[in-house]
Design an enzyme around this catalytic site. Structure first.
Site, short mmCIF file in Angstrom:
data_model
loop_
_atom_site.label_atom_id
_atom_site.label_comp_id
_atom_site.label_asym_id
_atom_site.label_seq_id
_atom_site.Cartn_x
_atom_site.Cartn_y
_atom_site.Cartn_z
N GLY A 163 3.57 -2.87 4.80
CA GLY A 163 4.19 -2.10 5.80
C GLY A 163 5.46 -1.84 5.09
O GLY A 163 5.61 -1.06 3.92
N HIS A 168 0.99 1.58 -4.86
CA HIS A 168 0.96 2.90 -4.57
C HIS A 168 1.37 3.69 -5.71
O HIS A 168 1.73 4.95 -5.80
CB HIS A 168 1.35 3.33 -3.43
CG HIS A 168 1.02 2.57 -2.04
ND1 HIS A 168 -0.02 2.83 -1.55
CD2 HIS A 168 1.88 1.73 -1.62
CE1 HIS A 168 -0.18 1.84 -0.39
NE2 HIS A 168 0.98 1.47 -0.54
N SER A 187 0.52 -3.98 -1.10
CA SER A 187 1.82 -3.09 -1.07
C SER A 187 3.13 -4.14 -0.54
O SER A 187 3.34 -4.73 -1.43
CB SER A 187 1.39 -2.33 0.26
OG SER A 187 2.27 -1.18 0.32
N ALA A 188 3.80 -4.00 0.37
CA ALA A 188 5.01 -4.85 0.53
C ALA A 188 4.68 -6.30 0.39
O ALA A 188 5.46 -6.91 -0.20
CB ALA A 188 5.57 -4.50 1.96
N GLU A 200 -3.39 3.32 -6.51
CA GLU A 200 -4.19 2.87 -5.26
C GLU A 200 -5.59 2.35 -5.81
O GLU A 200 -6.19 2.85 -6.71
CB GLU A 200 -4.56 4.27 -4.53
CG GLU A 200 -3.50 5.02 -4.16
CD GLU A 200 -2.60 4.39 -3.04
OE1 GLU A 200 -3.35 3.60 -2.23
OE2 GLU A 200 -1.49 4.97 -2.59
#
Lengths: 235, 235
Positions: free
Chosen positions: B90, B160, B123-124, B195
């Protein structure tokens, strides 16, 4: 205050070329007798010396002379005496860190707010004019030592505004990012400035500048943004 | 330490589906008897309750139960007793702010470093495992109150990771951004995870996970990154 806040600097025609008519208008009477104090600190991969030369060359058609803040022996005094302050783009975090560490952030805010200096900024330099750096697109490569910035305008700017999204990329779109900002910062509007556009602030008057085919966007919450046509802007 | 750090969560097959084999391996023996402590704070447009449900559903095939940290009456005690800590993606800035304000950032670092809990993040959540949040792609929508993060690995991750760039966009490419990071943070390497890829850390052993056609990138300075093939990784 006399502000000119641009989405970006480079264009197919050359560095700042697309903005020269607006910069002439912003510069006021007799620019050939004026000197710009240039803030190069957002530049990371180009040196501050190189950035000064680039901007001096780009502004030569306007008659404005350029001197970079990093070459001033007494930078706070230079800010206090400046009539035209120009803040270049690059990395917003690097820009804010350097300005805050040196006390120059507060000095620039005071000089521009008092009406002593006109302010021109593009990309990171447009972000700097906002209350906080929260709507920068830049990578947080250094700690800015705080998120508050100049606060010359009562809204946030998102430069390089785009709705394009690389195919297959699973990161957020720009609209999703700005909706996240709206959720955590209710009541703080964001002006999305597409490439080639800008906003001119002349006292109480605001004008959006750029191609009429590329309206600006105005985010006031989590809903989709309003389209703002170029020209006189009453928000 | 037992770490699994993923570039992203969503895939054409479904949320976390592409990573389930690696998550099973990371979970260790008898996952059906284990409970995951989930950190939902990077979620902004989805609520923390919704995020907990999404992750519980996604992990059901592994046998792991999921309980979100935001529902714990004594969150620091929950962290101190956790065997599996999972940090969702997020917004990295929202995640770090919430964890720092509550003292949970230091508690998670201590629990994972001591070997008490395995750590999974995407991700985060992968950014959080690094020394600082400096190589996040996220918009700085809130002040994280400091840039240091968990420091579970001695390098930065860029999730990403992509070399795509929308046509006509005049902002920086990802490589340019990471070169700017390298210039201002010499000696700190960055792992670019495209990804669908990730890195598994099992004590002293490191393995890159994902499609062999999408190598990771290893930035050690301003030059172009090295290509890292999937599989066992010796840096």
């Amino acid at each position: 205050m006399q502000l000119l806040l641009l989405s970006n600097s480079s264009s197919p025609q050359g560095f700042l070329t697309h903005a020269l008519p607006d910069i002439r208008q912003w510069a006021g009477p007799a620019p050939e007798n004026a000197s710009v104090l240039f803030v190069p600190y957002a530049g990371v991969t180009r040196t501050w010396d190189e950035y000064e030369t680039l901007v001096a060359d780009a502004l030569r058609p306007t008659g404005l002379a350029v001197r970079s803040l990093h070459r001033e022996a007494a930078p706070l005094a230079a800010i206090a005496g400046a009539t035209h302050i120009v803040v270049g783009g690059g990395n917003t975090f690097a820009l804010v860190r350097q300005l805050r560490q040196t006390g120059q952030l507060a000095a620039i805010a005071e000089r521009v707010r008092s009406g002593g200096a006109r302010y021109l900024g593009w990309s990171a330099g447009a972000n700097l004019a906002c209350p906080r750096l929260c709507t920068s697109n830049d990578m947080p490569i250094v700690d800015p030592l705080g998120f508050d910035t100049l606060g010359l305008v009562p809204f946030q700017i998102n430069p390089h505004y785009t709705e394009a999204h690389p195919e297959g990329h699973r990161g957020e779109t720009r609209q999703q990012r700005l909706r996240e900002f709206a959720l955590l910062n209710p009541g703080v509007p964001v002006l999305g400035l597409p490439e080639g556009t800008g906003v001119r602030i002349d006292g109480d008057s605001r004008t959006l500048l750029g191609d009429p085919q590329t309206p600006a966007r105005w985010f006031t919450g989590v809903q989709a943004p309003a389209l703002l046509p170029m020209g006189s802007w009453k928000s």
